[in-house]
Motif scaffolding. Structure first.
Motif, PDB file in Angstrom:
ATOM      1  N   LEU A 186     -55.182  -5.125  10.846  1.00 26.51           N
ATOM      2  CA  LEU A 186     -55.727  -4.717  12.149  1.00 26.51           C
ATOM      3  C   LEU A 186     -55.829  -5.903  13.115  1.00 26.51           C
ATOM      4  CD1 LEU A 186     -58.584  -2.307  10.983  1.00 26.51           C
ATOM      5  CD2 LEU A 186     -56.433  -1.659  12.123  1.00 26.51           C
TER       6      LEU A 186
ATOM      7  N   GLU B  20     -59.810  -3.733   1.490  1.00 28.63           N
ATOM      8  CA  GLU B  20     -60.450  -3.856   2.805  1.00 28.63           C
ATOM      9  C   GLU B  20     -60.017  -5.139   3.494  1.00 28.63           C
ATOM     10  OE1 GLU B  20     -64.513  -1.493   1.429  1.00 28.63           O
ATOM     11  OE2 GLU B  20     -64.445  -3.684   1.371  1.00 28.63           O
TER      12      GLU B  20
ATOM     13  N   GLN C  54     -63.523  -0.103  15.564  1.00 25.19           N
ATOM     14  CA  GLN C  54     -62.231   0.050  14.885  1.00 25.19           C
ATOM     15  C   GLN C  54     -62.435   0.282  13.393  1.00 25.19           C
ATOM     16  OE1 GLN C  54     -60.569  -3.744  16.653  1.00 25.19           O
ATOM     17  NE2 GLN C  54     -58.684  -2.628  16.233  1.00 25.19           N
ATOM     18  N   ILE C  55     -63.329  -0.490  12.809  1.00 30.21           N
ATOM     19  CA  ILE C  55     -63.584  -0.387  11.368  1.00 30.21           C
ATOM     20  C   ILE C  55     -64.155   0.992  11.040  1.00 30.21           C
ATOM     21  CG2 ILE C  55     -65.026  -1.286   9.494  1.00 30.21           C
ATOM     22  CD1 ILE C  55     -64.680  -4.081  10.923  1.00 30.21           C
ATOM     23  N   LYS C  56     -65.127   1.440  11.819  1.00 28.99           N
ATOM     24  CA  LYS C  56     -65.752   2.743  11.567  1.00 28.99           C
ATOM     25  C   LYS C  56     -64.791   3.906  11.778  1.00 28.99           C
ATOM     26  CE  LYS C  56     -70.611   1.721  12.352  1.00 28.99           C
ATOM     27  NZ  LYS C  56     -71.795   2.024  13.191  1.00 28.99           N
ATOM     28  N   SER C  57     -63.821   3.736  12.657  1.00 29.06           N
ATOM     29  CA  SER C  57     -62.888   4.830  12.938  1.00 29.06           C
ATOM     30  C   SER C  57     -61.701   4.860  11.976  1.00 29.06           C
ATOM     31  CB  SER C  57     -62.393   4.754  14.383  1.00 29.06           C
ATOM     32  OG  SER C  57     -61.588   3.613  14.566  1.00 29.06           O
ATOM     33  N   ASP C  58     -61.584   3.879  11.099  1.00 30.13           N
ATOM     34  CA  ASP C  58     -60.480   3.827  10.136  1.00 30.13           C
ATOM     35  C   ASP C  58     -60.963   4.402   8.805  1.00 30.13           C
ATOM     36  OD1 ASP C  58     -58.522   2.959   8.199  1.00 30.13           O
ATOM     37  OD2 ASP C  58     -57.846   1.475   9.667  1.00 30.13           O
ATOM     38  N   ASP C  59     -60.462   5.570   8.431  1.00 27.76           N
ATOM     39  CA  ASP C  59     -60.899   6.240   7.207  1.00 27.76           C
ATOM     40  C   ASP C  59     -60.718   5.383   5.956  1.00 27.76           C
ATOM     41  OD1 ASP C  59     -61.660   8.497   8.600  1.00 27.76           O
ATOM     42  OD2 ASP C  59     -59.755   9.546   8.264  1.00 27.76           O
ATOM     43  N   ARG C  60     -59.762   4.474   5.973  1.00 29.76           N
ATOM     44  CA  ARG C  60     -59.533   3.609   4.813  1.00 29.76           C
ATOM     45  C   ARG C  60     -60.697   2.656   4.586  1.00 29.76           C
ATOM     46  NH1 ARG C  60     -54.191   0.784   6.634  1.00 29.76           N
ATOM     47  NH2 ARG C  60     -55.520   0.668   8.493  1.00 29.76           N
ATOM     48  N   LEU C  61     -61.535   2.453   5.614  1.00 28.83           N
ATOM     49  CA  LEU C  61     -62.649   1.508   5.524  1.00 28.83           C
ATOM     50  C   LEU C  61     -64.011   2.211   5.451  1.00 28.83           C
ATOM     51  CD1 LEU C  61     -61.305  -1.052   8.141  1.00 28.83           C
ATOM     52  CD2 LEU C  61     -61.281  -1.282   5.644  1.00 28.83           C
ATOM     53  N   SER C  62     -64.008   3.506   5.170  1.00 32.38           N
ATOM     54  CA  SER C  62     -65.255   4.275   5.187  1.00 32.38           C
ATOM     55  C   SER C  62     -66.251   3.827   4.116  1.00 32.38           C
ATOM     56  CB  SER C  62     -64.965   5.771   5.047  1.00 32.38           C
ATOM     57  OG  SER C  62     -64.333   6.038   3.808  1.00 32.38           O
TER      58      SER C  62
ATOM     59  N   ILE D 263     -56.544  -4.645   4.952  1.00 38.30           N
ATOM     60  CA  ILE D 263     -56.566  -3.725   6.096  1.00 38.30           C
ATOM     61  C   ILE D 263     -57.083  -4.446   7.340  1.00 38.30           C
ATOM     62  CG2 ILE D 263     -57.667  -1.660   7.036  1.00 38.30           C
ATOM     63  CD1 ILE D 263     -57.625  -0.580   4.060  1.00 38.30           C
TER      64      ILE D 263
END
Length: 140
Positions: A134, A127, A100-108, A130
């Protein structure tokens, strides 16, 4: 107040182990990485962190609080290593997985995404929020 992420293998020392210790908490001992040690030196009493199950689970499961500043790690033989003490504050309503974290652009730019091997990491305020969103965490 700063935010952090603490990684531990759930079969070695998981969320249930920490919660069983209650308010007394535990040393976050055994860290043998200079960068992680130096990060713990920055922590203050009252800072909060995410508890992340590494190796198996790969998910953030709870929130911890720093209850003692950096001090000599009782498991170290050479005096080079320090740790903080933490206690469990709250299990998250639902875990937040690494996927989930890797797929969320806000957490890149999150350290967990960029340097997944680091066992203790800073987490920005954005972060932090966010991840709480989630997880379905509502403010107290």
């Amino acid at each position: 107040m700063a935010h952090w992420l603490f990684k531990s293998e759930p079969d070695v020392f998981g969320w249930d182990h920490l919660t069983a210790l209650g308010r007394a908490g535990s040393e976050w001992d055994g860290v043998r990485n200079y960068q992680a040690r130096n990060i713990m030196r920055e922590m203050a009493i009252g800072d909060t962190g995410f508890f992340y199950h590494s190796r198996t689970g790969l998910e953030i499961v709870g929130i911890v609080e720093v209850i003692a500043k950096a001090h000599p790690d009782s498991t170290a033989q050479d005096g080079k290593w320090e740790c903080v003490d933490v206690r469990a504050l709250k299990r998250l309503p639902r875990p937040v997985t690494l996927d989930q974290i890797k797929s969320d652009d806000r957490l890149s730019d999150m350290v967990l995404v960029r340097n997944s091997r680091l066992s203790v990491q800073p987490v920005s305020d954005a972060e932090w929020q966010i991840i709480l969103d989630l997880a379905g965490h509502s403010p107290d």
